[in-house]
Design a protein around this motif. Structure first.
Motif, PDB file in Angstrom:
ATOM      1  N   ASN A 112       0.823  -1.210   0.000  1.00  0.00           N
ATOM      2  CA  ASN A 112       0.000   0.000   0.000  1.00  0.00           C
ATOM      3  C   ASN A 112       0.858   1.262   0.000  1.00  0.00           C
ATOM      4  O   ASN A 112       0.507   2.273  -0.612  1.00  0.00           O
ATOM      5  N   ARG A 115       2.246   2.253  -3.481  1.00  0.00           N
ATOM      6  CA  ARG A 115       1.310   2.708  -4.501  1.00  0.00           C
ATOM      7  C   ARG A 115       1.410   4.212  -4.685  1.00  0.00           C
ATOM      8  O   ARG A 115       1.613   4.956  -3.730  1.00  0.00           O
ATOM      9  N   ARG A 116       1.314   4.621  -5.887  1.00  0.00           N
ATOM     10  CA  ARG A 116       1.346   6.042  -6.225  1.00  0.00           C
ATOM     11  C   ARG A 116       0.150   6.352  -7.117  1.00  0.00           C
ATOM     12  O   ARG A 116      -0.245   5.525  -7.929  1.00  0.00           O
ATOM     13  N   ARG A 117      -0.340   7.528  -6.947  1.00  0.00           N
ATOM     14  CA  ARG A 117      -1.473   7.925  -7.772  1.00  0.00           C
ATOM     15  C   ARG A 117      -1.009   8.176  -9.213  1.00  0.00           C
ATOM     16  O   ARG A 117       0.125   8.586  -9.451  1.00  0.00           O
ATOM     17  N   THR A 118      -1.869   7.918 -10.112  1.00  0.00           N
ATOM     18  CA  THR A 118      -1.547   8.102 -11.521  1.00  0.00           C
ATOM     19  C   THR A 118      -1.450   9.584 -11.838  1.00  0.00           C
ATOM     20  O   THR A 118      -2.384  10.342 -11.560  1.00  0.00           O
ATOM     21  N   PRO A 119      -0.315  10.037 -12.373  1.00  0.00           N
ATOM     22  CA  PRO A 119      -0.202  11.464 -12.683  1.00  0.00           C
ATOM     23  C   PRO A 119      -1.145  11.853 -13.820  1.00  0.00           C
ATOM     24  O   PRO A 119      -1.341  11.108 -14.775  1.00  0.00           O
TER      25      PRO A 119
END
Length: 274
Positions: A112, A115-119
């Motif tokens: 978790n 995880r990185r948010r989608t740019p």
């Protein structure tokens, strides 16, 4: 007689059950649940009930028949409490050791955290297509046609003389002939085009000079009108004249014993008597 009993609310969940009765539902295996939905630390053994999605303590952990304590489907204090029939007193199979659960929990936390948010990549704004009336055609020059003819001849086999008919006659390329004819026509028209360009440049320079001269005359006339209006209003500023203002603006140094410039025949010089 009116019944004044309070409305039943959801009770606080007990840590252990006081009955040996077990629910008829199949045993709930801990290994099949997500690591974040389980808590196997000693003294706080609990899990999320799959029927009501709430945390429920596990009783009898050290016994032979661990099970979930009786509980309501809402939090404690919620009115109109509804008992979780499928989850209450359901047997639990602790087929997962504490070390294994901690290992799974650590992997879940690491996954978790990674995880990185989608740019958000915004599309470039394309300028609107101009209307047909706004399209400015590019003038064709002989040099442009010459480069196009050379590029066409480098790729066209007919222009290179390698394509023949059945009788051995070399076939001509219509596109090559059209480009060659356009090039020759532009060469013949080049002196006239050059003369027109020179003429338009001279006319543009003449127009610029005329415009600058007219603008200078308009500015001079405006300044003259403004100066004349200012000079005329100097004598009409006051009905009594501007002599006093002129004396004030001179700011001359006063000599000892010199009378005031503002002394007039009607100015009283003596102190009035009572």
């Amino acid at each position: 007689m009116t019944n004044t009993s309070a409305m039943p609310t959801a009770r606080k969940r007990a840590k252990r059950a006081r009955t040996r009765r077990v629910n008829d539902q199949p045993s709930l295996k801990v290994s099949t649940l997500h690591a974040n939905d389980i808590d196997l630390l000693p003294g706080t053994e609990s899990l999320i009930c799959p029927d009501c999605d709430t945390w429920v303590p596990i009783t009898g952990v050290w016994g032979r028949h661990p099970k979930l304590v009786p509980h309501h489907s809402e939090r404690a204090g919620t009115p109109d409490a509804v008992r979780c029939e499928n989850g209450s007193l359901r047997s639990v199979e602790l087929d997962l050791k504490l070390s294994e659960w901690q290992h799974r929990l650590g992997e879940a936390i690491t996954a978790n955290a990674a995880r990185r948010r989608t740019p958000v990549r915004r599309k470039p704004k394309t300028p609107p297509t101009p209307a047909t009336s706004q399209v400015v055609p590019t003038p064709i020059s002989a040099d442009m046609v010459r480069r196009a003819f050379r590029a066409h001849r480098a790729e066209c086999k007919a222009c290179q003389g390698t394509v023949t008919d059945r009788d051995g006659i070399v076939l001509a390329c219509p596109d090559g002939l059209r480009l060659a004819g356009t090039y020759l026509r532009l060469l013949r028209q080049e002196p006239e085009r050059r003369a027109l360009r020179v003429f338009f440049e001279q006319e543009r320079e003449r127009f610029d000079r005329t415009y600058e001269k007219h603008s200078a005359e308009v500015r001079s006339a405006g300044w003259a009108t403004q100066q004349k209006a200012t000079t005329g209003s100097k004598h009409l500023a006051k009905r009594s004249g501007t002599a006093v203002e002129d004396l004030n603006n001179q700011a001359r140094r006063r000599q000892p014993g010199m009378l005031s410039d503002y002394r007039g025949p009607c100015l009283p010089l003596e102190k009035p008597t009572a």
